[in-house]
Design an enzyme around this catalytic site. Structure first.
Site, short mmCIF file in Angstrom:
data_model
loop_
_atom_site.label_atom_id
_atom_site.label_comp_id
_atom_site.label_asym_id
_atom_site.label_seq_id
_atom_site.Cartn_x
_atom_site.Cartn_y
_atom_site.Cartn_z
N GLU A 29 -113.44 -40.03 -58.41
CA GLU A 29 -113.34 -39.23 -59.63
C GLU A 29 -112.72 -40.03 -60.77
OE1 GLU A 29 -111.31 -35.62 -58.62
OE2 GLU A 29 -113.01 -34.84 -57.48
N HIS A 63 -114.64 -29.31 -61.30
CA HIS A 63 -113.87 -28.70 -60.22
C HIS A 63 -114.13 -27.19 -60.07
CE1 HIS A 63 -111.85 -32.54 -60.38
NE2 HIS A 63 -111.41 -32.28 -59.17
#
Length: 159
Positions: A29, A63
């Site tokens: 990420e 997310h």
């Protein structure tokens, strides 16, 4: 020389979920959202402030998929005697998106200021280790707030 079979040390069992949360996800990420997106925005002529405040919005939105994990759980909030399940799930997803966006602001700033991805990666590992702060008080009446024991134990390790 080969040791007898009973003397061979075996590898410990790997908890793949922990590996994903503390190694794979932070590295991947941060490479995607900091190391790739921030320099592209800066090279395109955006100011560092815009890069710091825009790229984390993508990070937070990425997310929101956690809502898919939570839809299978039974979540109940009693409001005026009614059981409302979907509100808790969506509220959790919104809070997580906001929380990860705020975290993204911090690590984007850290990346721009230091010029290295290591600080954001280690910050991300620490953040994932500590987990999202417990929000279960949202589903309890006033005065009956609970706290996640795991988070308390982790905080004790720091001091």
């Amino acid at each position: 020389f080969l040791a007898p079979e009973e003397d061979i040390v075996s590898w410990p069992q790997i908890d793949w979920l922990t590996f994903r949360n503390l190694v794979f996800a932070p590295v991947m990420e941060e490479i995607a959202f900091r190391m790739c997106m921030v320099p592209v925005m800066l090279h395109a002529g955006f100011s560092p402030a815009v890069a710091i405040f825009v790229t984390p919005l993508f990070f937070g939105a990425a997310h929101v998929h956690h809502i898919l994990n939570d839809t299978g759980k039974v979540v109940t909030i009693n409001l005026a005697g009614k059981a409302i399940r979907s509100r808790a799930i969506y509220l959790g997803a919104i809070v997580q998106a906001m929380y990860t966006s705020v975290f993204g602001f911090f690590v984007s700033y850290l990346f721009i200021q230091t010029g290295t991805i290591l600080g954001p990666i280690f910050s991300h590992v620490f953040c994932n280790y500590m987990e999202l702060p417990p929000l279960d008080f949202l589903s309890h009446p006033k005065g009956k707030r609970t706290c996640n024991e795991g988070n308390l134990k982790r905080l004790r390790l720091l001091f």
